[in-house]
Design a protein around this motif. Sequence first.
Motif, PDB file in Angstrom:
ATOM      1  N   ILE A   1       0.822  -1.193   0.158  1.00 45.03           N
ATOM      2  CA  ILE A   1      -0.157   0.050  -0.009  1.00 45.03           C
ATOM      3  C   ILE A   1       0.871   1.097   0.080  1.00 45.03           C
ATOM      4  N   LEU A   2       0.594   2.113  -1.050  1.00 50.70           N
ATOM      5  CA  LEU A   2       1.244   3.457  -0.961  1.00 50.70           C
ATOM      6  C   LEU A   2       0.325   4.514  -0.715  1.00 50.70           C
ATOM      7  N   LEU A   3       0.714   5.310   0.118  1.00 53.61           N
ATOM      8  CA  LEU A   3      -0.204   6.619   0.407  1.00 53.61           C
ATOM      9  C   LEU A   3       0.563   7.787  -0.366  1.00 53.61           C
ATOM     10  N   GLU A   4      -0.622   8.749  -0.736  1.00 57.75           N
ATOM     11  CA  GLU A   4       0.139   9.920  -1.471  1.00 57.75           C
ATOM     12  C   GLU A   4      -0.979  10.861  -1.488  1.00 57.75           C
ATOM     13  N   PRO A   5      -0.585  12.242  -1.667  1.00 57.24           N
ATOM     14  CA  PRO A   5      -1.453  13.191  -1.597  1.00 57.24           C
ATOM     15  C   PRO A   5      -2.513  13.186  -2.448  1.00 57.24           C
ATOM     16  N   SER A   6      -3.829  13.689  -2.241  1.00 65.04           N
ATOM     17  CA  SER A   6      -4.688  13.613  -3.173  1.00 65.04           C
ATOM     18  C   SER A   6      -5.754  15.061  -3.109  1.00 65.04           C
ATOM     19  N   GLU A   7      -6.143  15.186  -4.248  1.00 66.08           N
ATOM     20  CA  GLU A   7      -7.158  16.480  -4.487  1.00 66.08           C
ATOM     21  C   GLU A   7      -8.516  16.187  -4.212  1.00 66.08           C
ATOM     22  N   HIS A   8      -8.783  14.903  -4.085  1.00 65.44           N
ATOM     23  CA  HIS A   8     -10.287  14.533  -3.981  1.00 65.44           C
ATOM     24  C   HIS A   8     -10.539  13.910  -2.754  1.00 65.44           C
ATOM     25  N   ALA A   9      -9.531  13.628  -1.806  1.00 57.64           N
ATOM     26  CA  ALA A   9      -9.817  13.012  -0.513  1.00 57.64           C
ATOM     27  C   ALA A   9      -8.693  13.382   0.525  1.00 57.64           C
ATOM     28  N   ASP A  10      -8.589  12.873   1.581  1.00 58.91           N
ATOM     29  CA  ASP A  10      -7.896  13.066   2.627  1.00 58.91           C
ATOM     30  C   ASP A  10      -6.490  12.466   2.197  1.00 58.91           C
ATOM     31  N   VAL A  11      -6.444  11.222   1.623  1.00 59.53           N
ATOM     32  CA  VAL A  11      -5.302  10.636   1.074  1.00 59.53           C
ATOM     33  C   VAL A  11      -5.637   9.836  -0.021  1.00 59.53           C
ATOM     34  N   ARG A  12      -4.628   9.606  -0.837  1.00 64.40           N
ATOM     35  CA  ARG A  12      -4.816   8.616  -2.087  1.00 64.40           C
ATOM     36  C   ARG A  12      -4.339   7.335  -1.735  1.00 64.40           C
ATOM     37  N   MET A  13      -5.009   6.210  -1.729  1.00 64.84           N
ATOM     38  CA  MET A  13      -4.337   4.930  -1.537  1.00 64.84           C
ATOM     39  C   MET A  13      -4.033   4.097  -2.681  1.00 64.84           C
ATOM     40  N   ARG A  14      -2.911   3.906  -3.015  1.00 67.36           N
ATOM     41  CA  ARG A  14      -2.589   2.702  -4.056  1.00 67.36           C
ATOM     42  C   ARG A  14      -2.248   1.574  -3.532  1.00 67.36           C
ATOM     43  N   ILE A  15      -2.662   0.529  -4.341  1.00 67.64           N
ATOM     44  CA  ILE A  15      -2.717  -1.089  -3.860  1.00 67.64           C
ATOM     45  C   ILE A  15      -2.026  -1.725  -4.986  1.00 67.64           C
TER      46      ILE A  15
END
Length: 266
Positions: free
Chosen positions: A48-62
Amino acid sequence: MKRQFHKMHGLGNDFVVLDGREQPIEMTPALAKALADRHLGIGCDQLILLEPSEHADVRMRIWNHDGGEVESCGNASRCVVALTGAGTLETGGGIVEGGKIGAEIEVTLPPPHFAWDEIPLNYPMDTARLPLGWGPLDHPMALSVGNPHLVFFVDDAAAIDLDSLGPSIEHDPAFPERINVNVASIRDGEIHLRTWERGAGLTLACGTGACATAVAAIVRKKVASPVRVHMRGGELTIGWAAGEPIRMRGSASHVFKGEIDLEQFV
Ligand SMILES: N[C@H](CCC[C@H](N)C(=O)O)C(=O)O
């Protein structure tokens, strides 16, 4: 360069979580697979990689154990909410909302999709009851809960040889992006589930598998909502009604944090 990671799990479905929000991390399928390797890396079902998001508190990539990047991960969604306190997660399967309920975490996934080309399947079929079979498994429901799932209902899920049937169903040409395979039995209004996960194999629990199976059981009027889903790693409670988002409640566990030099793998 050394980076901190968190080792977490949702009912034994385990994850390595990297946080790339402050300092970006260039993740590749090869690096994800190396980190997920249980002998040569840290070891996990999904990276799991956390990245900044413009649409939510955090972007979660899997990324799955095999290095493939995928859209959704229910158990990891609960872990990321527990780890970060985020209320919304941007994922490939849409926006996931989450929050603490006592000692558990509840997350809400977007409403499921049932159309053949949204799952996706390779050609039009009745997704409520696919005219397909593999040995003792036949006529599953197909649906997407952000990621693609098949749901088979049998008398005794524990008696099905999912180790051998799982891979051939996952890689069947009917499924252009492969598929997660759920085999479930109903007992006293509750679901007993085993899941062969796309890109990870038999896991101790599958959050999106529990969601997809609960939706299929409610559609087929086998159970009422909310429904308890029992898996080898533990239980989830899933709530859903037609046209609504899917609510999943269960535990999220932080095992340890460590640091690792990512450059050793490239
Ligand atoms: N294997 C899944 C991703 C992880 C899902 C599972 N670990 C969960 O908790 O939902 C897929 O390829 O779509």
